[in-house]
Design an enzyme around this catalytic site. Structure first.
Site, PDB file in Angstrom:
ATOM      1  CB  CYS A  47      -1.024  -0.049   1.194  1.00 29.18           C
ATOM      2  SG  CYS A  47      -2.036  -1.430   1.320  1.00 29.18           S
TER       3      CYS A  47
HETATM    4  C1  BEZ Z   1       0.534  -4.703   2.127  1.00 28.76           C
HETATM    5  O1  BEZ Z   1       0.210  -3.479   1.528  1.00 28.76           O
HETATM    6  O2  BEZ Z   1       1.601  -5.023   1.629  1.00 28.76           O
HETATM    7  C2  BEZ Z   1      -0.409  -5.631   2.381  1.00 28.76           C
HETATM    8  C3  BEZ Z   1      -1.580  -5.278   3.049  1.00 28.76           C
HETATM    9  C4  BEZ Z   1      -2.470  -6.139   3.582  1.00 28.76           C
HETATM   10  C5  BEZ Z   1      -2.194  -7.498   3.440  1.00 28.76           C
HETATM   11  C6  BEZ Z   1      -1.222  -7.995   2.753  1.00 28.76           C
HETATM   12  C7  BEZ Z   1      -0.275  -7.065   2.040  1.00 28.76           C
END
Ligand code: BEZ
Length: 223
Positions: A47
């Site tokens: 994210c």
């Molecule tokens: C991420 O942004 O890396 C992420 C967020 C939620 C679940 C898995 C990955």
């Protein structure tokens, strides 16, 4: 249960708190196009890369008349703290300054309205065990009609080149009686819409090529 949102549905209106202050969604969109996109959680790696990229592409959105707004089930304080990390990490790829609003949807009101909550993955939950949002994208036109929906797995960062490419296609096919072929990008030849008869095609698209009666290509008409 709310009816599911499809291409052609009216994007539901809502009021929300955002990092840029409170908004009424339809009023905020105004006469622009809009991208509403959700991420699972603040302070997560994929994210962080995505929201920085959206900030760096702000001119690409602006020149297409597109406003962008993020969303997750985190609060305003969390968003505001995380934005500093996004900008700091993103700087290595170019100037990164998250200016677009991010909705603080702790109550999950908007996520529920747009069916963004991850009800399937028992690991995609917050500390209280409540579901987090899926990586969802809604492209909404100035009439507030949903024109594109995409959902990505939590493990995969989105490709904003592709989202911009689809917006280019939507904007050009709204103007002309054409469609765009596989892997099309702005400047490539386009396809004449099936509703255009052979005689009309000669007038509207004098440079076209007929490969099959149903498959006619042409350079993009001038604006
Ligand atoms: C991420 O942004 O890396 C992420 C967020 C939620 C679940 C898995 C990955």
């Amino acid at each position: 249960m709310a009816p599911s949102l499809r291409l052609g549905s009216t994007a539901p209106d809502f009021e929300a708190e955002t990092t840029a202050g409170p908004i009424k969604f339809h009023e905020w969109i105004g006469d622009s196009w809009a991208i509403l996109f959700s991420h699972p959680d603040d302070f997560t790696p994929v994210c962080t890369t995505e929201l920085g990229e959206v900030a760096r592409r702000s001119e690409d959105f602006k020149k297409r008349g597109v406003k962008v707004i993020g969303l997750s089930a985190n609060g305003l304080e969390s968003h505001n703290k995380w934005v500093k990390d996004i900008n700091e990490y993103g700087a290595q790829f170019g100037p990164t300054d998250v200016q677009y609003p991010i909705i603080a949807d702790e109550s999950r009101k908007v996520a529920t309205l747009y069916d963004m909550l991850d009800e399937q993955d028992a690991t995609n939950v917050d500390k209280k065990g409540l579901p987090l949002t899926i990586r969802t994208v809604f492209v909404i036109d100035p009439k507030k009609t949903i024109r594109l929906t995409i959902s990505y797995p939590a493990s995969t960062g989105r490709n904003f080149d592709e989202i911009l490419r689809v917006i280019d296609s939507l904007q050009i096919t709204d103007k002309h009686r054409i469609a765009t072929p596989v892997n099309w990008k702005k400047g490539d030849d386009v396809i004449i819409h099936a509703s255009v008869g052979p005689e009309e095609a000669k007038t509207l698209f004098p440079q076209h090529t007929t490969f099959k009666p149903y498959l006619r290509t042409t350079p993009l008409p001038s604006q």
